[in-house]
Enzyme design. Sequence first.
Site, mmCIF file in Angstrom:
data_model
loop_
_atom_site.group_PDB
_atom_site.id
_atom_site.type_symbol
_atom_site.label_atom_id
_atom_site.label_comp_id
_atom_site.label_asym_id
_atom_site.label_seq_id
_atom_site.Cartn_x
_atom_site.Cartn_y
_atom_site.Cartn_z
ATOM 1 N N VAL A 1 0.862 -1.182 0.000
ATOM 2 C CA VAL A 1 0.000 0.000 0.000
ATOM 3 C C VAL A 1 0.891 1.223 0.000
ATOM 4 O O VAL A 1 1.666 1.454 0.935
ATOM 5 C CB VAL A 1 -0.932 0.013 1.226
ATOM 6 C CG1 VAL A 1 -1.800 1.266 1.222
ATOM 7 C CG2 VAL A 1 -1.805 -1.236 1.248
ATOM 8 N N CYS A 2 0.811 2.013 -1.053
ATOM 9 C CA CYS A 2 1.676 3.177 -1.237
ATOM 10 C C CYS A 2 0.975 4.411 -0.667
ATOM 11 O O CYS A 2 0.069 4.956 -1.285
ATOM 12 C CB CYS A 2 1.983 3.360 -2.715
ATOM 13 S SG CYS A 2 3.444 4.351 -3.045
#
Length: 619
Positions: A456-457
């Site tokens: 998850v960026c």
Amino acid sequence: AKGTGFGGARSSHQDRKGKSKAEQAAERQEAKHDSKLAGLFTDMAKALGARSILLNVQNRGNIDESVAVFGPVLALLRNSALPAALEDLLRNDSLMDVAARPKVYLAVCQLVKAIASYKFLCFIMDMPLEKEGDTEDKQGGNASASTSTSVSSEPVPTATNLSSLLDKLRNLANTFARFQNQTGTLPEASTSSSSSASSSTPTPFPVSTSFWDPLAAFASSFSAPQAARPATTQASTSSTADSAQLQATLDLCSVVISAATAVGEGLTLARSDGTIALAAQRSRPRGRRKRRRQEATDARQVEEIVLLDQEALRKESGLAYVKALGPCRFESMAMVDMLKQGQASHAFFQHAQSTTGVIGSAQKRLLRLGSEVSSLQSCLPVEVGSSIFVRVDDERLDLLKALIIGPEGTPYANGCFEFDIWLPAAYPNEPPKVQLMTTGRGSVRFNPNLYNNGKVCLSLLGTWQGPGWDANKSTLLQVLVSIQSLIMVPDPFFNEPGFQNMLNTPAGRLSSSQYNTTVREATVRHAMTAQLDNPAPAFKTVIQKHFHLKAAEICRQVESWVSEAPLALKFRYSGSGLRGTRDSMRSAYADLQPKLNATGTAMRVASSSGGSRTRPIVL
């Protein structure tokens, strides 16, 4: 947006702690405002408490005398800014925020206890609120008597008065106090005060024998000394400060519980002898009766028109959805047992198992974990358009799972996306670890910020540049809401770094449309059909209820996606096996539709076996 896929360098006007001068000035102004407000509430409480003549009038029980004495006081309070001020403060459902403003909330509790000591004035706590509250859940009866293994509560009507708002705050305080009591991390003063059995006042920290007991073992690991980490004077000072903060929060919880109990007892007495009804009648502003009568007539006319509107019907259905799924927003479960038995999986389980001890203050970590967990019970958004559900292990508060229902108006709409979460040993000084588990077994990249390996960026997680994690302010709830609102957006194509300059261009619109088509197919296949085939064990009930209640809407939604899909794509996105064409979308819908229809049968079976029955809603 900053912090998701691009942008977000720190401003030159920020100091080393990341706070700008404007933020520091705002904090000073807020502290000054809180000090004045606390002083005002304290003075009002003292003024009411010093009026022995009022107590004498109440004790004599003469109705005419009570009306003559209390009527003007009640009318003055009712038509002042006091009810609105109390409402704004009591609506705060974050225990972290409450603990950060102890002077104000201690003064509020002192004032409401003074009000509750007079039956006639109790109407202030019982009169209807002018603002509409969100539909919430709260525990029925005495919260201190709860022994359920689930932290979630039973559904009740929307908070309608100050007393119900205070009850919700008491539930948060009770949850936090029980957790601290059972983990064995209470400071000595709190432990001794809560263990005195001879006192006539019930302890605000009840001992539960179900959910909170296993946490003692987890908490004991926090106290384990770390190798090669010599004690320092600075560490000792920090530990003392954390202990003082923990004790202050526990004291505040005790005051909140005591105030809510006093208000509840006062209202019970006032309702039993009709004082509340008399107070409502005698304190009504006389000069507004005609205008209110006209407003009521106008409101009825508007209501008759609005009820014919489809939007009103949709809102009604939305309330039914919230009522059905609201109680499921936050629950505890035997997650570790399920993981050890192979009944479920967690991306960070091995990391959590191999981690011993705490980096930093154990008391600070426990204080933060307890306050965040207690706040999640009421803060998680559950709406018909998009929802967030969380499950926590009943032995380890640092091991969680989350389910985000994709927001409407996006290519993720009504899809169920599962995330694994771990709060590392240095939490809250270090951000949470979050990984997406709904990836089609690693084949689909749902978003430039949601990788096919589950990464998850997000800048809050330290996985992208931008406004980062603030140990004092940032929370797990903030992370989850950021994923829901900043990553799952209508046009995720532009989250890719460098693509923002294509906004509002023909090439950008075409690329975004084709990207969305492929993401839509991925949502149907992996966040809908796959979840119906093999629902995430932690959220099985939520997933079944969601698809059962919204089956008709989802069918219309996917049918529109099929009609909007192109016959062919110039580019392929999001992973293997997904074409995003009209034929491919039609095939995905053909797989989904019979499974949607089967959810009704599954829910009827659950109902016949003793579960609660829910009917599909029309949206």
